[in-house]
Structure formats: structure tokens, C-alpha cells
Design an enzyme around this catalytic site. Structure first.
Site, short mmCIF file in Angstrom:
data_model
loop_
_atom_site.label_atom_id
_atom_site.label_comp_id
_atom_site.label_asym_id
_atom_site.label_seq_id
_atom_site.Cartn_x
_atom_site.Cartn_y
_atom_site.Cartn_z
N CYS A 82 0.83 -1.20 0.00
CA CYS A 82 0.00 0.00 0.00
C CYS A 82 0.87 1.26 0.00
CB CYS A 82 -1.00 -0.04 1.14
SG CYS A 82 -2.41 1.06 0.90
N HIS A 172 -3.28 -5.19 1.49
CA HIS A 172 -2.64 -5.42 2.79
C HIS A 172 -2.61 -6.91 3.12
CE1 HIS A 172 -2.47 -1.23 4.26
NE2 HIS A 172 -3.52 -1.06 3.46
N GLU A 174 -0.90 -8.33 5.25
CA GLU A 174 -0.70 -8.47 6.70
C GLU A 174 -2.02 -8.45 7.47
OE1 GLU A 174 -0.76 -4.01 6.09
OE2 GLU A 174 -0.15 -5.76 4.92
#
Length: 189
Positions: A82, A172, A174
Site C-alpha cells: 500500500c 494489505h 498483513e
């Protein structure tokens, strides 16, 4: 020997990256100041999601910009998610500001809109199969140059790319339980 990854930790989703990397049995160093780079040897670098303008300003104020740029140029494996994608982009559409400008890509900031434009999709990532992708005020890649290759698309927009030592995603990884992107990054080390 365990790999050690430096995670830029001045702003953004760095804690989530650290959590995933620890699940993959990796040592993590939080990079908050220049001495974090001089006191530790790292095998890879994560530039997390967050606010790219704020991150760009902070890495300069904290004297992290030049040593990070040098590591990137020397070929350390990098994962930029991002805002990390924006930091690595060689050009940002409709914006003259640049940060590391290391990748042969043109990024469009906040391409998917503001917070309310956030969404999740399950799409192919390289040849590794479908993975969950979480987009929060995400950029996308308008184009890749000759040096870069596309790793993933969503609705015909490029959302992941690779060039030499650098991997970027507009989503994302994560923020999901899927480890594919982080495993792919670690396999580059």
C-alpha cells in the site's frame, strides 16, 4: 540461520507485518531511527501500509531515507504494501512528489477511493493461486515498465508487481491470515 527483516516502524501497519513474519519464524527489527540500521544487520526490508506522505516525511526527518535508499539500490529484498508501494514507485500519477523512486511503475494514490471504498477480493497472485486481498484507501499500479512484472490484477487494475529485489502490493496481506505474500517475499532472500 534465522532471517532478520527490518520493518519500517514509523507509522502504519508495521505491527501486523511483524506478527505475520514471527509466525514464519523470522527475526524482526523495528526500524524507527538511523541507528536501528547501523546496529543491526538485516536480510530484507518491509515498507508497510499507512500514510505515504507522512511516512516519506518521517523517514527524512529521522535520517532513515538515505540508508534505506542505499539498501534498496544495493539489492536488499523489499516488500512494500500500500503506502510502501507509493514509496517505491518511480512515478505517481498526478503528483510530482517521489520518495525512493526505485521501481519502474506508475502508481495512482487512493485509486480505490477513501475509507468507505475499502473492500476485499480473492484473486490470483502470480502462479501461487488465489489469495485474500484487503484494500483500504488503496493505490493501484497504472502501468509497469520493461523492468517490472505484474503479479496480480483485480478488475483489470494491477495490484501487485515485482522488479528485481522489490515486491509491491496495493493490498494489505498483513491483514489476513494468508501467509502467501510474506512467504513469497522471504523466498527472495
Amino acid at each position: 540461520m534465522k532471517k532478520t527483516i527490518g520493518v519500517l516502524s514509523v507509522q502504519g501497519a508495521f505491527e501486523e507485518h511483524i506478527k505475520i513474519l514471527k509466525q514464519l519464524d523470522v527475526n524482526c527489527i523495528e526500524l524507527r531511527k538511523k541507528t536501528d540500521l547501523t546496529e543491526h544487520s538485516i536480510d530484507g526490508l518491509v515498507l508497510p501500509g499507512g500514510e505515504s506522505t507522512v511516512m516519506g516525511k518521517l523517514i527524512r526527518e529521522l535520517d532513515l531515507f538515505d540508508p534505506l535508499k542505499q539498501l534498496i539500490e544495493q539489492g536488499i529484498p523489499v516488500l512494500g504494501t500500500c503506502a510502501g508501494l507509493i514509496l517505491l514507485a518511480g512515478k505517481i500519477a498526478d503528483d510530482e512528489s517521489l520518495h525512493f523512486a526505485a521501481m519502474d511503475i506508475v502508481a495512482r494514490r487512493n485509486a480505490y477511493g477513501r475509507q468507505l471504498g475499502s473492500f476485499q477480493a480473492d484473486e490470483e497472485f502470480d502462479a501461487l493461486g488465489k489469495i485474500p486481498m484487503v484494500f483500504i484507501r488503496a493505490p493501484y499500479i497504472e502501468s509497469v515498465g520493461e523492468k517490472a512484472e505484474v503479479l496480480a490484477r483485480v478488475d483489470n487494475h494491477i495490484v501487485a508487481a515485482k522488479q528485481a529485489n522489490m515486491i509491491v502490493t496495493s493490498f494489505h496481506p498483513e491483514l489476513t491470515d494468508d501467509l502467501t505474500v510474506h512467504q513469497y517475499f522471504l523466498s527472495q532472500i
